[in-house]
Design a protein around this motif. Structure first.
Motif, short mmCIF file in Angstrom:
data_model
loop_
_atom_site.label_atom_id
_atom_site.label_comp_id
_atom_site.label_asym_id
_atom_site.label_seq_id
_atom_site.Cartn_x
_atom_site.Cartn_y
_atom_site.Cartn_z
N HIS A 18 59.26 -5.11 10.75
CA HIS A 18 60.35 -5.23 9.76
C HIS A 18 60.35 -6.61 9.11
O HIS A 18 60.96 -7.55 9.63
CB HIS A 18 61.67 -4.94 10.48
CG HIS A 18 62.83 -4.74 9.57
ND1 HIS A 18 63.88 -3.91 9.88
CD2 HIS A 18 63.13 -5.26 8.35
CE1 HIS A 18 64.76 -3.92 8.90
NE2 HIS A 18 64.33 -4.75 7.97
N HIS A 20 60.57 -8.62 5.17
CA HIS A 20 60.74 -8.55 3.72
C HIS A 20 59.88 -9.64 3.09
O HIS A 20 60.12 -10.83 3.31
CB HIS A 20 62.21 -8.73 3.33
CG HIS A 20 63.10 -7.64 3.86
ND1 HIS A 20 63.35 -6.48 3.14
CD2 HIS A 20 63.76 -7.49 5.02
CE1 HIS A 20 64.15 -5.68 3.85
NE2 HIS A 20 64.41 -6.27 5.00
N ASP A 112 65.60 0.95 4.47
CA ASP A 112 66.16 -0.39 4.62
C ASP A 112 66.33 -1.05 3.24
O ASP A 112 65.40 -1.13 2.46
CB ASP A 112 65.25 -1.26 5.48
CG ASP A 112 65.93 -2.55 5.90
OD1 ASP A 112 66.86 -2.46 6.72
OD2 ASP A 112 65.57 -3.61 5.38
N ASP A 265 63.26 -8.67 10.75
CA ASP A 265 64.07 -8.51 9.53
C ASP A 265 64.05 -9.81 8.72
O ASP A 265 65.06 -10.19 8.11
CB ASP A 265 65.51 -8.07 9.85
CG ASP A 265 66.19 -7.47 8.62
OD1 ASP A 265 65.51 -7.27 7.59
OD2 ASP A 265 67.40 -7.20 8.69
ZN ZN Z 1 65.58 -5.40 6.50
#
Ligand code: ZN
Ligand code: DOR
Ligand code: ZN
Length: 398
Positions: A18, A20, A112, A265
């Motif tokens: 996960h 970005h 997401d 994340d």
């Molecule tokens: Zn995320």
């Protein structure tokens, strides 16, 4: 080259389910190149690049581009995550089959930053994913319960006058999608589990034989909502920092294997999107360069997470969940390996302006940790060493 491991811990290369990376669309905050450097320095040899880019990664045009750019940079395997729907909050399922079949070989799809709230749409997505053998990574937010929410719904948010994000917004989706996955014979992966109730639901669903897995972020393992008192927008994240009792439950679940893995994340944001009022700031925190240090600290604090467990939660389980062994290049005897060498006692202090990420939004700035990855090896080639990345060219031999 002979590497002296003296006193260090050798682990399989870390896999982040996960991340970005913001390319395409917000290259001012992160690129595949800068994010790959951050990943290599963090001990990662594979990252899964989330789909909420601009344009959204909802077609093979985008996912194949992300994959190819990652290969060009060559510091970490960048695996594109495909969006479940066409566009953000789309009402039509994306062509998952096309993305899975392309060179980017998409094996993880996610809502997401996209957020599929319609249960019928999610049911159809799970059925489609089961037919393809891929997994859906569920952001787990019931948006009708989080309108205007900026912080965990609890005494701290009430005291500070911040709109609360109830635990039920997460748990309702975890329960719903466990049942939908069961009925569809599909695999579902819960992103950034953040509440003690989610842990209980995971135990229940796993006990029923549902093919459900879950990740927890380093920040939800280390920080709680007492952080909000400073009103510093660096602490705004989705799902929000919860209460100390949730943190304890998440730690226990990670040790027990109820939560399968740690995922960062990693969510880079520009200064102007973070240096504003708490409620106006974008949610998200950097994660790649600090994850191992935090997990190692949790290991020391709980006394219940061994280095063997850290290999499991940082590398083996995420690789299994994404079925990386299906993606060619099985690692076997005599094969060049993906490795991370960790110094468990280096001692270092996070300095926001020394990070390889293009963004600076780390809640861990100026905190000191003991452990740090000091060498990362991707298929036999050094990608990072002592805080410096190495582009293709340097070779290590066993
Ligand atoms: Zn995320
Ligand atoms: O805090 C978050 N940031 N949570 C998300 O779900 C999305 C992410 C982002 O893209 O910034
Ligand atoms: Zn999310």
């Amino acid at each position: 080259e002979v590497i002296d491991g003296g006193g260090r811990i050798l682990l399989p290369g870390f896999v982040d389910l996960h991340t970005h990376l913001r390319e395409p669309g917000r290259e001012d905050t992160e690129t595949i190149e800068s994010g790959s450097a951050a990943a290599a320095l963090g001990g990662y040899t594979a990252v899964f690049a989330m789909a909420n880019t601009n344009p959204v990664a909802d077609s093979a045009v985008v996912t194949d581009h992300v994959y190819r750019r990652g290969q060009e940079v060559g510091l970490v395997d960048v695996h594109p995550v495909g969006a479940v729907t066409v566009g953000l909050k789309g009402e039509k399922l994306a062509e998952m089959g096309m993305m899975a079949a392309g060179p980017g070989r998409v094996r993880v799809f996610s809502d997401d930053g996209v957020c599929v709230s319609d249960p019928l749409l999610m049911r159809r997505a799970l059925e489609y994913s089961a037919s393809l053998g891929v997994v859906i990574a569920q952001h787990a937010e019931e948006p009708r319960l989080t309108k205007g929410a900026v912080a965990h719904e609890g005494p701290e948010a009430a005291r500070l006058g911040l709109t609360g994000w109830p635990r039920a917004a997460e748990e309702a989706i975890v329960a719903r999608d466990a049942l939908l996955a069961r009925d569809a014979g599909a695999r579902v992966h819960i992103c950034h589990a953040s509440t003690a109730g989610t842990v209980e639901l995971l135990k229940w669903a796993k006990g029923q034989g549902v093919a459900i897995t879950a990740e927890v972020t380093p920040h939800h393992l280390l920080l709680d909502d007492s952080r909000l008192a400073t009103y510093d927008a660096v602490n705004r994240v989705n799902p929000p920092l919860r209460e100390a009792s949730d943190v304890a439950a998440l730690r226990q679940a990670l040790c027990d294997g109820v939560i399968d893995c740690v995922a960062t994340d990693h969510a880079p944001h520009a200064d102007q999107d973070k240096c504003c009022e708490f409620a106006a700031a974008r949610p998200g925190m950097l994660g790649l360069e600090t994850a191992l240090a935090i997990v190692a600290q949790v290991s020391v604090e709980t006394g219940d997470l061994t280095w063997r467990d850290i290999a499991r939660v940082m590398s083996e389980r995420p690789a299994e969940i994404a079925r990386l062994d299906d993606q060619g290049r099985p690692i076997g005897v005599g094969e060049p390996a993906n490795l991370t060498l960790v110094d468990p006692d280096l001692g270092w202090t996070v300095r926001a302006d020394e990070l390889a990420s293009r963004s600076r939004n780390t809640p861990f700035a100026d905190l000191s940790f003991r452990a740090k990855p000091v060498l990362t090896v991707l298929r036999g080639r050094i990608t990072a060493r002592d805080g410096v990345t190495a582009r293709p060219g340097t070779e290590v031999r066993a």
